[in-house]
Design an enzyme around this catalytic site. Structure first.
Site, PDB file in Angstrom:
ATOM      1  N   GLU A  17       0.825  -1.214   0.000  1.00 18.00           N
ATOM      2  CA  GLU A  17       0.000   0.000   0.000  1.00 18.00           C
ATOM      3  C   GLU A  17       0.855   1.258   0.000  1.00 18.00           C
ATOM      4  OE1 GLU A  17      -3.681  -1.674   2.760  1.00 18.00           O
ATOM      5  OE2 GLU A  17      -2.546   0.084   3.383  1.00 18.00           O
ATOM      6  N   CYS A  70       3.067   8.500   1.610  1.00 17.86           N
ATOM      7  CA  CYS A  70       3.467   7.526   2.630  1.00 17.86           C
ATOM      8  C   CYS A  70       3.725   6.213   1.890  1.00 17.86           C
ATOM      9  CB  CYS A  70       2.333   7.380   3.650  1.00 17.86           C
ATOM     10  SG  CYS A  70       2.667   6.138   4.899  1.00 17.86           S
ATOM     11  N   CYS A 101       4.813  -7.283   7.394  1.00 14.14           N
ATOM     12  CA  CYS A 101       5.729  -6.855   8.458  1.00 14.14           C
ATOM     13  C   CYS A 101       5.785  -7.935   9.518  1.00 14.14           C
ATOM     14  CB  CYS A 101       5.262  -5.541   9.070  1.00 14.14           C
ATOM     15  SG  CYS A 101       6.412  -4.908  10.313  1.00 14.14           S
ATOM     16  N   CYS A 159       2.807  -5.336  15.611  1.00 15.39           N
ATOM     17  CA  CYS A 159       2.240  -4.355  16.542  1.00 15.39           C
ATOM     18  C   CYS A 159       0.726  -4.612  16.603  1.00 15.39           C
ATOM     19  CB  CYS A 159       2.502  -2.929  16.053  1.00 15.39           C
ATOM     20  SG  CYS A 159       4.248  -2.554  15.892  1.00 15.39           S
ATOM     21  N   CYS A 190      -2.041  -2.767  14.397  1.00 20.32           N
ATOM     22  CA  CYS A 190      -1.723  -2.590  12.981  1.00 20.32           C
ATOM     23  C   CYS A 190      -2.213  -3.761  12.125  1.00 20.32           C
ATOM     24  CB  CYS A 190      -0.217  -2.424  12.852  1.00 20.32           C
ATOM     25  SG  CYS A 190       0.359  -2.392  11.160  1.00 20.32           S
ATOM     26  N   LEU A 219       6.827   5.501  19.391  1.00 20.00           N
ATOM     27  CA  LEU A 219       7.024   5.202  20.818  1.00 20.00           C
ATOM     28  C   LEU A 219       5.756   4.571  21.398  1.00 20.00           C
ATOM     29  CD1 LEU A 219       9.426   5.636  22.708  1.00 20.00           C
ATOM     30  CD2 LEU A 219       8.270   7.669  23.571  1.00 20.00           C
ATOM     31  N   CYS A 222      -3.015   1.757   7.831  1.00 21.73           N
ATOM     32  CA  CYS A 222      -2.044   0.950   7.098  1.00 21.73           C
ATOM     33  C   CYS A 222      -2.440  -0.533   7.094  1.00 21.73           C
ATOM     34  CB  CYS A 222      -0.685   1.130   7.768  1.00 21.73           C
ATOM     35  SG  CYS A 222       0.580   0.060   7.145  1.00 21.73           S
TER      36      CYS A 222
HETATM   37  S1  SF4 Z   1       3.038  -0.545  12.888  1.00 21.62           S
HETATM   38 FE1  SF4 Z   1       2.631  -2.283  11.500  1.00 21.62          FE
HETATM   39  S2  SF4 Z   1       3.977  -1.986   9.767  1.00 21.62           S
HETATM   40 FE2  SF4 Z   1       4.736  -0.642  11.403  1.00 21.62          FE
HETATM   41  S3  SF4 Z   1       6.286  -1.878  12.506  1.00 21.62           S
HETATM   42 FE3  SF4 Z   1       4.349  -2.256  13.563  1.00 21.62          FE
HETATM   43  S4  SF4 Z   1       3.485  -4.092  12.581  1.00 21.62           S
HETATM   44 FE4  SF4 Z   1       5.070  -3.282  11.226  1.00 21.62          FE
END
Ligand code: SF4
Length: 343
Positions: free
Chosen positions: A93, A106, A113, A117, A120, A216, A333
């Site tokens: 994306e 962006c 990934c 997180c 996300c 952070l 995202c």
């Molecule tokens: S926010 Fe999403 S894309 Fe960014 S480091 Fe964490 S898991 Fe990966």
């Protein structure tokens, strides 16, 4: 096998066409000009290049512009999200955001990934592979062509952790920064990391002075552990120390991204703890109400966010609250990609 010309720095392009293809040196400037300034992505349309040289270019090189698999455009503010298909069928994306003084993109650096997180959608989809420098750059070129715009600000904040694909990310920055290529100044390029400490320090040695942004999202390890598994490897105090070392080298302000999650990291106590944690740093804190996410986290009310910001400001810290963009599309995202995977 043909090579993707977008993977070349200017010096590599010049070296390749003079040594391998035995062309004149000035052809490199012409090719870069057609691609990066005029958005012409077929050698046959580069009119000041001789027919023989165009033949040679077609035989040995290609211009790897990705296919558009899906587009969403906000009716409110024009924010446009693209789902691009890369050569191997992987999808990533990229987003264009319009501001009064800039057009910002962006972009992604990895397919998926690995960092998972909790807030996300990309993290929830898992990791596929690193993107090449050419693939990273190609997102900009594709969006500029389709929207007929000049992107003058780039944030490496899309899918993936840029510092886990460090060499390709740095190469793409060199390509985009080069006067003979995209010619975008370092202060218009921001790299965002979840806190890969040794690479934060390495970035401080980069001759191109880009901006650093650190995700952070918490004032202490206890909270950060809950939402960012990477905190196990790089605890918060190491991330802060990495930023201090970076600032000693660069004297540059760091942006601290802080996603606000109701009942988790949004209390007045959290704000005071955050202020103390970053008191020795030159920072700007960007408060971001959490987007729709796989964990079901909710954003705090405006009152809570304003109070959080007030406490930081009272402690001498610069704060912005991220302006909402593209609220009528899948702005978070990884959402558009997941939606298309499910089809
Ligand atoms: S926010 Fe999403 S894309 Fe960014 S480091 Fe964490 S898991 Fe990966």
């Amino acid at each position: 096998m043909k090579k993707n010309v977008l993977d070349f720095t200017f010096e590599e392009l010049e070296g390749y066409i003079t040594q391998k293809l035995e062309m004149k040196k000035f052809r490199a400037t012409q090719i870069a000009d057609w691609i990066y300034k005029k958005h012409i992505y077929e050698f046959d349309n580069m009119k000041n290049i001789s027919k023989d040289d165009r033949y040679l270019l077609n035989e040995n090189l290609y211009i790897g512009i990705p296919e558009i698999k899906a587009v969403q455009e906000s009716k409110i503010d024009g924010t446009t999200k693209f789902l691009f298909e890369l050569e191997d069928g992987s999808t990533v994306e990229s987003v264009i955001l319009f501001y009064p003084n800039r057009v910002s993109a962006c972009i992604s650096t990895q397919v998926g990934c690995a960092l998972k997180c909790k807030f996300c959608s990309t993290g929830a989809s898992g990791f596929v592979r690193d993107m090449t420098a050419g693939e990273i750059v190609s997102q900009i070129l594709a969006m500029e062509e389709v929207k007929n715009i000049n992107i003058n600000n780039i944030v490496y904040m899309g899918m993936g952790e840029p510092f886990l694909n460090y060499d390709n990310v740095i190469k793409s920055i060199k390509i985009l920064n080069d006067k003979k290529m995209k010619c975008l100044g370092g202060r218009h390029i921001t790299v965002s990391t979840s806190g890969i400490v040794e690479k934060i320090e390495e970035l401080g040695d980069l001759p191109i002075e880009v901006r650093l942004s650190v995700s952070l999202h918490a004032p202490n390890n206890e909270i950060r552990d809950k939402i960012m598994p990477i905190n196990n490897k790089y605890p918060i105090e190491q991330v802060i120390q990495g930023c201090k070392d970076y600032q000693e080298k660069t004297n540059k302000r760091v942006t601290m991204e802080y996603i606000m999650i109701r009942g988790l990291n949004d209390s007045e106590e959290n704000a005071r703890e955050l202020a103390k944690l970053i008191q020795d740093l030159k920072v700007m804190v960007n408060l971001i109400p959490v987007n729709p996410n796989p964990a079901g986290y909710e954003r705090p009310s405006k009152k809570f966010i304003d109070q959080f910001a007030k406490i930081l400001i009272e402690n001498g810290i610069d704060v912005t609250i991220r302006a909402e963009k593209g609220t009528d599309i899948d702005a978070a995202c990884g959402q558009l990609r997941r939606r298309n995977e499910k089809k």
